[in-house]
Design an enzyme around this catalytic site. Structure first.
Site, PDB file in Angstrom:
ATOM      1  N   GLN A 255       0.765  -1.121  -0.155  1.00 57.84           N
ATOM      2  CA  GLN A 255      -0.165  -0.023  -0.047  1.00 57.84           C
ATOM      3  C   GLN A 255       0.915   1.380  -0.048  1.00 57.84           C
ATOM      4  OE1 GLN A 255      -2.097   1.595   3.409  1.00 57.84           O
ATOM      5  NE2 GLN A 255      -3.978   1.062   2.462  1.00 57.84           N
TER       6      GLN A 255
ATOM      7  N   ALA B 101      -9.893  -7.665   7.471  1.00 55.52           N
ATOM      8  CA  ALA B 101      -8.760  -7.127   8.178  1.00 55.52           C
ATOM      9  C   ALA B 101      -8.888  -7.651   9.522  1.00 55.52           C
ATOM     10  CB  ALA B 101      -8.572  -5.658   8.284  1.00 55.52           C
ATOM     11  N   ARG B 102      -9.809  -6.969  10.392  1.00 56.08           N
ATOM     12  CA  ARG B 102      -9.885  -7.315  11.795  1.00 56.08           C
ATOM     13  C   ARG B 102     -10.108  -8.890  11.937  1.00 56.08           C
ATOM     14  NH1 ARG B 102     -14.519  -3.186  13.055  1.00 56.08           N
ATOM     15  NH2 ARG B 102     -15.056  -3.772  10.879  1.00 56.08           N
TER      16      ARG B 102
ATOM     17  N   TYR C 261      -5.907  10.935   3.717  1.00 50.15           N
ATOM     18  CA  TYR C 261      -4.546  10.983   3.264  1.00 50.15           C
ATOM     19  C   TYR C 261      -4.443  12.098   2.157  1.00 50.15           C
ATOM     20  CZ  TYR C 261      -2.744   7.040   6.134  1.00 50.15           C
ATOM     21  OH  TYR C 261      -2.555   6.468   7.315  1.00 50.15           O
TER      22      TYR C 261
END
Length: 393
Positions: free
Chosen positions: A99, A344-345, A169
């Site tokens: 990423q 993810a989690r 971002y």
């Protein structure tokens, strides 16, 4: 015919063993900004656990583009470690994605020793400094840095490059009208606000060609007033599809700066976050934290309805993200026309969950979405599931 998520798939020029991606979550395993054995072990375990593609989070394109000084800046000094990491994932049968991004206003300027940049000037709640408005020279330099980062990662053996275009971002700060108050060619209309993201996607594609897949992490909606709306998110995606620079879009949402829980949903670990912060920020978290970390009820695949608007408007490959940890949910995503899912989690709790789901030993992951893993990005032990630690005693 419904696609089988557990069968091999092609992402651009890259062959994956299945359609399940480990989404980027900062691993907290680079205390000196270098690849460590711990970081390698983290991603190797995910590959051994069955994911088709594991994503190394927050690889900065420049020093001021880190969220803080512990993150990796891709370059000559970090390339050997990144090559070792890629080889370890390949040896475990997986593919690896990097990423790549510039944190923009989410960067801590004091930690980095360089003022943060954004589309427009604003105060930083992280460094208590003013964030500087990026100049045209800055944007040209950063665009070159994205291309150089992409080349370094491909030469190091990375299979996929994920361009971070969301979560406030740098690229996202240009896209959000509430954060981009510019009156030059980089502000105003969505076409102008999307110029930087599209320019960087084009530069990365031109640099690596078909040596790697290139995907964009974009926002379904930012979840705050002045952020990217669902309609603008779809319009941006259509622009990116027309540019033909990306092999897929990963659909995310929320803002690390303005509304982080919009992305995560579920439990709000306010006490744990406050404990992990430096004293001034800790006091602020205790007084206004509940307004910053807003509560959203968790439901499986909570971005699905918004993602379906993208699916109707686009023909390109899409990655569905957002609270996925059931085999039935993965299969439903495939039936609705999504080519990949990102988790993810659930994988922090069970790195081998994909193997378990594939073998039908279990239909659902054990993650309870308490979100206590979120503050552990600041833990010396690295990002982990505290619930799992509690269970192990």
């Amino acid at each position: 015919m419904q696609v089988d998520a557990f069968r091999p798939a092609t992402l651009g020029p890259v062959q994956l063993r299945n359609r399940i991606i480990k989404a980027a979550t900062f691993e907290g395993r680079t205390p000196y900004g270098l690849v460590t054995d711990d970081l390698i072990a983290f991603h190797r375990e995910l590959a051994e656990g069955g994911v088709g593609l594991t994503t190394v989070a927050y690889l900065a394109v420049s020093p001021e583009g880190r969220t803080h000084k512990q993150q990796i800046v891709v370059g000559g000094s970090t390339a050997p470690g990144l090559a070792r990491l890629a080889q370890a994932v390949h040896d475990a049968g997986g593919r690896i994605s990097g990423q790549i991004g510039h944190a923009g206003p989410v960067a801590n300027g004091r930690s980095n020793g360089a003022h943060a940049l954004a589309a427009s000037p604003m105060p930083s709640p992280l460094s208590m400094q003013m964030i500087r408005s990026a100049t045209a020279r800055d944007l040209a330099r950063i665009t070159r840095a994205y291309a150089a980062t992409a080349r370094t990662l491909v030469d190091a053996g990375f299979d996929v490059l994920e361009i971070h275009m969301s979560h406030s971002y740098l690229l996202s700060s240009f896209l959000a009208p509430g954060l981009n108050r510019r009156r030059d060619g980089w502000g105003g209309s969505l076409e102008n606000r999307s110029r930087l993201a599209r320019q960087i996607a084009r530069a990365v594609r031109e640099e690596v060609g078909d040596a790697a897949a290139v995907i964009g992490k974009t926002s379904l909606s930012d979840g705050f007033r002045g952020g990217v709306t669902l309609a603008e998110g779809v319009e941006l995606a259509q622009m990116l599809e027309a540019d033909r620079t990306l092999d897929a879009l990963q659909l995310s949402g929320g803002s690390s700066l303005m509304n982080p829980m919009y992305l995560f949903r579920g439990g709000v670990p306010l006490r744990e976050f406050a404990a992990a912060m430096p004293l001034p920020v800790r006091l602020g978290m205790r007084t206004v934290g509940s307004r910053f970390l807003k509560a959203y009820d968790f439901e499986e695949a909570y971005f699905l309805d918004k993602a379906l608007e993208f699916r109707k408007a686009l023909t390109m490959s899409l990655v569905l993200l957002g609270g996925i940890n059931r085999r039935a949910t993965i299969e439903r995503a495939m039936s609705l026309g999504f080519q990949y899912v990102a988790m993810a989690r659930a994988l922090l709790h069970e790195p081998d969950l994909v193997r378990r789901l594939e073998d039908e030993r279990r239909g659902v992951g054990a993650c309870i979405h308490c979100n206590r893993c979120m503050p552990t990005i600041y833990d010396p032990a690295g990002t982990h599931c505290p619930e799992l630690v509690d269970l192990r005693g």
